[in-house]
Design a protein around this motif. Structure first.
Motif, PDB file in Angstrom:
ATOM      1  N   THR A  62       0.865  -1.177   0.000  1.00  0.00           N
ATOM      2  CA  THR A  62       0.000   0.000   0.000  1.00  0.00           C
ATOM      3  C   THR A  62       0.899   1.224   0.000  1.00  0.00           C
ATOM      4  OG1 THR A  62      -0.116   0.030   2.418  1.00  0.00           O
ATOM      5  CG2 THR A  62      -1.857  -1.166   1.252  1.00  0.00           C
ATOM      6  N   ASP A  63       0.343   2.363  -0.338  1.00  0.00           N
ATOM      7  CA  ASP A  63       1.147   3.578  -0.479  1.00  0.00           C
ATOM      8  C   ASP A  63       1.098   4.401   0.805  1.00  0.00           C
ATOM      9  OD1 ASP A  63       2.740   5.484  -1.700  1.00  0.00           O
ATOM     10  OD2 ASP A  63       1.021   6.540  -2.566  1.00  0.00           O
ATOM     11  N   SER A  64       2.124   4.273   1.638  1.00  0.00           N
ATOM     12  CA  SER A  64       2.276   5.055   2.872  1.00  0.00           C
ATOM     13  C   SER A  64       1.036   5.016   3.757  1.00  0.00           C
ATOM     14  CB  SER A  64       2.607   6.511   2.539  1.00  0.00           C
ATOM     15  OG  SER A  64       3.795   6.564   1.785  1.00  0.00           O
ATOM     16  N   VAL A  65       0.579   3.803   4.033  1.00  0.00           N
ATOM     17  CA  VAL A  65      -0.607   3.626   4.868  1.00  0.00           C
ATOM     18  C   VAL A  65      -0.229   2.825   6.102  1.00  0.00           C
ATOM     19  CG1 VAL A  65      -2.942   2.677   4.979  1.00  0.00           C
ATOM     20  CG2 VAL A  65      -2.111   3.698   2.855  1.00  0.00           C
ATOM     21  N   GLY A  66      -0.674   3.290   7.251  1.00  0.00           N
ATOM     22  CA  GLY A  66      -0.367   2.624   8.506  1.00  0.00           C
ATOM     23  C   GLY A  66      -1.124   1.319   8.694  1.00  0.00           C
ATOM     24  N   LEU A 107      -5.037   1.520   9.543  1.00  0.00           N
ATOM     25  CA  LEU A 107      -5.943   1.788   8.415  1.00  0.00           C
ATOM     26  C   LEU A 107      -6.055   0.586   7.478  1.00  0.00           C
ATOM     27  CD1 LEU A 107      -5.141   5.500   7.519  1.00  0.00           C
ATOM     28  CD2 LEU A 107      -7.262   4.582   8.449  1.00  0.00           C
ATOM     29  N   ILE A 108      -4.962  -0.116   7.276  1.00  0.00           N
ATOM     30  CA  ILE A 108      -5.022  -1.334   6.450  1.00  0.00           C
ATOM     31  C   ILE A 108      -5.919  -2.356   7.134  1.00  0.00           C
ATOM     32  CG2 ILE A 108      -3.714  -3.261   5.478  1.00  0.00           C
ATOM     33  CD1 ILE A 108      -1.299  -1.333   5.285  1.00  0.00           C
ATOM     34  N   PHE A 109      -5.777  -2.513   8.445  1.00  0.00           N
ATOM     35  CA  PHE A 109      -6.598  -3.458   9.198  1.00  0.00           C
ATOM     36  C   PHE A 109      -8.086  -3.141   9.019  1.00  0.00           C
ATOM     37  CE2 PHE A 109      -8.960  -4.963  12.826  1.00  0.00           C
ATOM     38  CZ  PHE A 109      -8.481  -6.238  13.026  1.00  0.00           C
ATOM     39  N   GLU A 137      -6.424 -16.128  -6.730  1.00  0.00           N
ATOM     40  CA  GLU A 137      -6.051 -14.952  -7.526  1.00  0.00           C
ATOM     41  C   GLU A 137      -7.139 -13.883  -7.451  1.00  0.00           C
ATOM     42  OE1 GLU A 137      -3.285 -13.926  -9.224  1.00  0.00           O
ATOM     43  OE2 GLU A 137      -2.317 -15.644  -8.280  1.00  0.00           O
ATOM     44  N   GLY A 138      -8.393 -14.319  -7.500  1.00  0.00           N
ATOM     45  CA  GLY A 138      -9.511 -13.385  -7.384  1.00  0.00           C
ATOM     46  C   GLY A 138      -9.525 -12.683  -6.028  1.00  0.00           C
ATOM     47  N   ILE A 139      -9.244 -13.428  -4.973  1.00  0.00           N
ATOM     48  CA  ILE A 139      -9.168 -12.850  -3.625  1.00  0.00           C
ATOM     49  C   ILE A 139      -8.047 -11.810  -3.563  1.00  0.00           C
ATOM     50  CG2 ILE A 139      -8.562 -13.359  -1.205  1.00  0.00           C
ATOM     51  CD1 ILE A 139     -11.276 -14.411  -1.662  1.00  0.00           C
ATOM     52  N   PHE A 140      -6.865 -12.181  -4.064  1.00  0.00           N
ATOM     53  CA  PHE A 140      -5.728 -11.256  -4.050  1.00  0.00           C
ATOM     54  C   PHE A 140      -6.062  -9.964  -4.802  1.00  0.00           C
ATOM     55  CE2 PHE A 140      -2.954 -15.311  -4.094  1.00  0.00           C
ATOM     56  CZ  PHE A 140      -3.062 -15.451  -2.720  1.00  0.00           C
ATOM     57  N   ASN A 141      -6.644 -10.119  -5.983  1.00  0.00           N
ATOM     58  CA  ASN A 141      -6.979  -8.944  -6.795  1.00  0.00           C
ATOM     59  C   ASN A 141      -8.037  -8.081  -6.118  1.00  0.00           C
ATOM     60  OD1 ASN A 141      -5.144  -9.721  -8.751  1.00  0.00           O
ATOM     61  ND2 ASN A 141      -6.669 -10.818  -9.956  1.00  0.00           N
ATOM     62  N   SER A 142      -9.028  -8.716  -5.511  1.00  0.00           N
ATOM     63  CA  SER A 142     -10.085  -7.990  -4.827  1.00  0.00           C
ATOM     64  C   SER A 142      -9.538  -7.196  -3.634  1.00  0.00           C
ATOM     65  CB  SER A 142     -11.167  -8.969  -4.363  1.00  0.00           C
ATOM     66  OG  SER A 142     -12.175  -8.316  -3.641  1.00  0.00           O
ATOM     67  N   LEU A 143      -8.669  -7.820  -2.859  1.00  0.00           N
ATOM     68  CA  LEU A 143      -8.055  -7.127  -1.714  1.00  0.00           C
ATOM     69  C   LEU A 143      -7.133  -6.001  -2.174  1.00  0.00           C
ATOM     70  CD1 LEU A 143      -7.423 -10.030   0.777  1.00  0.00           C
ATOM     71  CD2 LEU A 143      -8.448  -7.830   1.357  1.00  0.00           C
ATOM     72  N   LYS A 187      -9.358  -3.157  -3.177  1.00  0.00           N
ATOM     73  CA  LYS A 187      -9.996  -2.536  -2.007  1.00  0.00           C
ATOM     74  C   LYS A 187      -9.027  -1.610  -1.265  1.00  0.00           C
ATOM     75  CE  LYS A 187     -12.857  -1.982   1.469  1.00  0.00           C
ATOM     76  NZ  LYS A 187     -14.018  -1.138   1.342  1.00  0.00           N
ATOM     77  N   THR A 188      -7.762  -1.984  -1.223  1.00  0.00           N
ATOM     78  CA  THR A 188      -6.804  -1.239  -0.401  1.00  0.00           C
ATOM     79  C   THR A 188      -5.917  -0.281  -1.199  1.00  0.00           C
ATOM     80  OG1 THR A 188      -5.248  -3.091  -0.546  1.00  0.00           O
ATOM     81  CG2 THR A 188      -6.717  -3.038   1.368  1.00  0.00           C
ATOM     82  N   LYS A 189      -6.093  -0.207  -2.510  1.00  0.00           N
ATOM     83  CA  LYS A 189      -5.161   0.616  -3.295  1.00  0.00           C
ATOM     84  C   LYS A 189      -5.333   2.112  -3.058  1.00  0.00           C
ATOM     85  CE  LYS A 189      -7.477   1.307  -7.703  1.00  0.00           C
ATOM     86  NZ  LYS A 189      -7.459   1.097  -9.116  1.00  0.00           N
ATOM     87  N   ASP A 190      -6.511   2.538  -2.666  1.00  0.00           N
ATOM     88  CA  ASP A 190      -6.748   3.974  -2.494  1.00  0.00           C
ATOM     89  C   ASP A 190      -7.062   4.352  -1.053  1.00  0.00           C
ATOM     90  OD1 ASP A 190      -6.347   4.634  -5.192  1.00  0.00           O
ATOM     91  OD2 ASP A 190      -8.374   3.978  -5.688  1.00  0.00           O
TER      92      ASP A 190
END
Length: 182
Positions: free
Chosen positions: A32-36, A39-41, A160-166, A169-172
């Motif tokens: 993730t991009d500079s996320v604590g 917040l990821i949790f 793979e679908g789970i990985f992509n979905s997560l 969800k967390t990219k932004d």
């Protein structure tokens, strides 16, 4: 000396056969991009709640301080063709998410094939491993091995679908208060 060689050869073959039968597992680290960690949790926990019908039934453990979420999921499974109807059932699995600042690791493991009630118990192939074939003898060997390959492919595609979905969800994730001044 001959006896030592035999023991050594036996140990080598035993270790090879044990590693050939490891439990099937798929894992991925998602940055993730500079996320604590906190917040990821929250974001991953939200993903569980929106992805599964009932997050309370899926999540077995969620520890924010340790940065760990563990859940049990299930997907339906069927293999095309009348000869394979008895294999229709479920592929159950364990999903673990380990969270650190700026990244998290997702592990899917313990894939276990069960059949629907009424189907022959002999059609339940159980825990999926990395073994190339399920059966080497018996009348059902051909069918078991085809379904074994299908189960492993389904587990991989689903993972793979789970990985992509997560990852989506967390990219932004933003370090903000939920969308502005409300």
């Amino acid at each position: 000396m001959n006896r030592v060689r035999k023991i050594l050869v036996l140990l080598i073959f035993t270790s090879i056969s044990l590693t050939a039968q490891e439990t099937l597992k798929f894992e991925r680290v998602i940055e993730t991009d500079s996320v604590g960690k906190e917040l990821i949790f929250v974001s991953v926990n939200d993903w569980f709640a929106t992805t599964y019908n009932s997050a309370n039934d899926v999540i077995q453990m969620a520890d924010k301080d340790a940065g760990v979420i563990v859940g049990n999921g299930s997907m339906s499974f069927n293999y095309k063709g009348m000869s394979y109807v008895c294999y229709e059932g479920y592929l159950k699995y364990t999903i673990k998410v380990y969270i650190k600042d700026n990244r998290f690791k997702v592990v899917l493991t313990n894939f276990n094939h069960t059949v629907k009630p009424g189907n022959a118990a002999s059609c339940a192939l159980g825990v999926l491993t990395t073994a190339e074939v399920y059966a080497t003898k018996g009348m059902s060997k051909k069918y078991h091995n085809k379904v074994w390959d299908g189960l492993k492919l389904k587990a991989e595609t689903y993972s793979e679908g789970i990985f992509n979905s997560l990852a989506e969800k967390t990219k932004d994730i933003k370090n903000d208060n939920g969308g502005g001044d409300w």
